[in-house]
Design a protein around this motif. Structure first.
Motif, short mmCIF file in Angstrom:
data_model
loop_
_atom_site.label_atom_id
_atom_site.label_comp_id
_atom_site.label_asym_id
_atom_site.label_seq_id
_atom_site.Cartn_x
_atom_site.Cartn_y
_atom_site.Cartn_z
N ALA A 1 -0.97 8.40 -13.62
CA ALA A 1 -0.44 7.76 -12.41
C ALA A 1 1.08 7.76 -12.46
CB ALA A 1 -0.97 6.33 -12.31
N GLU B 1 -6.70 12.59 -2.18
CA GLU B 1 -5.25 12.57 -2.45
C GLU B 1 -4.94 12.24 -3.91
OE1 GLU B 1 -2.66 13.35 -0.38
OE2 GLU B 1 -4.24 14.05 0.96
N ASN B 2 -5.90 11.63 -4.61
CA ASN B 2 -5.67 11.26 -6.00
C ASN B 2 -6.51 12.08 -6.97
OD1 ASN B 2 -3.85 8.66 -6.07
ND2 ASN B 2 -5.22 8.40 -4.31
N LEU C 1 -4.37 4.77 -8.24
CA LEU C 1 -4.45 5.41 -6.93
C LEU C 1 -3.19 5.11 -6.12
CD1 LEU C 1 -7.41 5.55 -7.86
CD2 LEU C 1 -8.07 5.21 -5.47
N GLN C 2 -2.57 6.16 -5.60
CA GLN C 2 -1.38 6.02 -4.78
C GLN C 2 -1.74 5.45 -3.41
OE1 GLN C 2 1.81 6.80 -6.20
NE2 GLN C 2 0.34 6.63 -7.87
N ARG D 1 -8.61 0.65 -2.16
CA ARG D 1 -7.58 0.94 -3.16
C ARG D 1 -7.50 -0.20 -4.18
NH1 ARG D 1 -1.63 0.38 -3.33
NH2 ARG D 1 -0.94 1.74 -5.02
#
Length: 292
Positions: free
Chosen positions: A21, A145-146, A29-30, A283
């Motif tokens: 990360a 996305e992650n 997770l962004q 998230r």
């Protein structure tokens, strides 16, 4: 691979995942549309932040959020490019075949999320971009996305056969990602599957944690394989749930938390049975589970 070796591989994979990360501290997770999904009003907290009550208002959180209430969310809440990473497929699990919607890579993912629908649902519920306020679209985007993979299977039943099917999917997912973290999330009657999996030691070894969204309570969870392993458990529930009473779930949470078990509970004030599927902050849930 032995159980002990698999557990070590899972822990090592999780540590590598968290170490990867960037710019997010311990959060793996962004952010993705956090300004729309995560900025909820907390009206009460307790247990060092593990328990919280979130303000929920139907006129704001359904009518103000949806273009067509409960059927189509406003476009700002979705990003549809993720559909390019989505496929309906039937997976051969060896002992059975299982219909799923997969979003993300078929193999080599950094983590996997499996969502279990409730009665009357199938894989389409967990893959629908526009219902439940766009919350599943966000989950799909968070996964892709992650570097993760998201599975929405059609559960064949909510008994031992359904539990066995999801146990096979968990095993398959863990193998596809070389032991990286797998998170199981169950909504409504789908919670029967989570509680069944909690009794399966082999599945528990492969899981990073579970989330129960507006689900039934299982007092017999105490003493299960998951309980013995202290598998992280995140609850979300509506205070006015007329199907599964919030007080029953709260009682289980409070017993677990009193034993220093890794657990959290988000209660949506005035929320009904379907509120957790719409309002749960994916998230937050995934970052908390993966951090454990």
């Amino acid at each position: 691979m032995s159980t002990a070796h698999f557990r070590l591989a899972l822990a090592f994979g999780a540590s590598l995942f968290l170490a990867g990360a960037t710019n997010a501290g311990s959060e793996a997770l962004q952010p993705f549309k956090d300004e729309l999904f995560s900025m909820q009003t907390v009206i009460e907290t307790g247990d060092g932040g593990d328990f919280k009550v979130v303000d929920y208002q139907e006129m704001r959180d359904i009518n103000g959020r949806d273009q067509i209430p409960e059927r189509r969310v406003k476009s700002a809440y979705v990003s549809l490019g993720v559909r390019r990473q989505q496929v309906d497929e039937t997976i051969d699990l060896g002992t059975r075949k299982l219909a799923v919607t997969r979003t993300g890579a078929a193999g080599g993912s950094r983590f996997t999320v499996i969502f279990i629908h409730g009665r009357g649902g199938d894989r389409r519920l967990g893959a629908n971009d526009f219902t439940f306020g766009g919350n599943f679209n966000r989950l799909k985007n968070l996964a892709v996305e992650n570097g993760g993979t998201y599975y929405a299977p059609s559960v064949p039943s909510f008994d031992s056969d359904g539990v066995a099917a999801i146990a096979d999917l968990i095993r398959f997912s863990a193998a596809q990602s070389s032991g990286k973290p797998v998170v199981l999330a169950c909504a409504s009657m789908g919670s029967f599957i989570c509680w069944g999996i909690a009794r399966d030691a082999a599945s528990v070894e492969r899981l990073a944690g579970m989330a129960i969204l507006g689900g039934a309570t299982d007092p017999a969870f105490i003493g299960s394989a998951a309980y013995k392993q202290k598998l992280p458990l995140f609850f979300t529930h509506g205070s006015r749930d007329s199907v599964y009473a919030a007080d029953d779930q709260l009682a289980l949470y409070r017993r677990l938390h009193g034993e220093k078990y890794p657990t959290r509970f988000t209660l949506f004030q005035t929320g009904s049975h379907g509120t957790p599927v719409r309002m749960s902050d994916w998230r937050e849930i995934l970052n908390w589970i993966l951090a454990h």
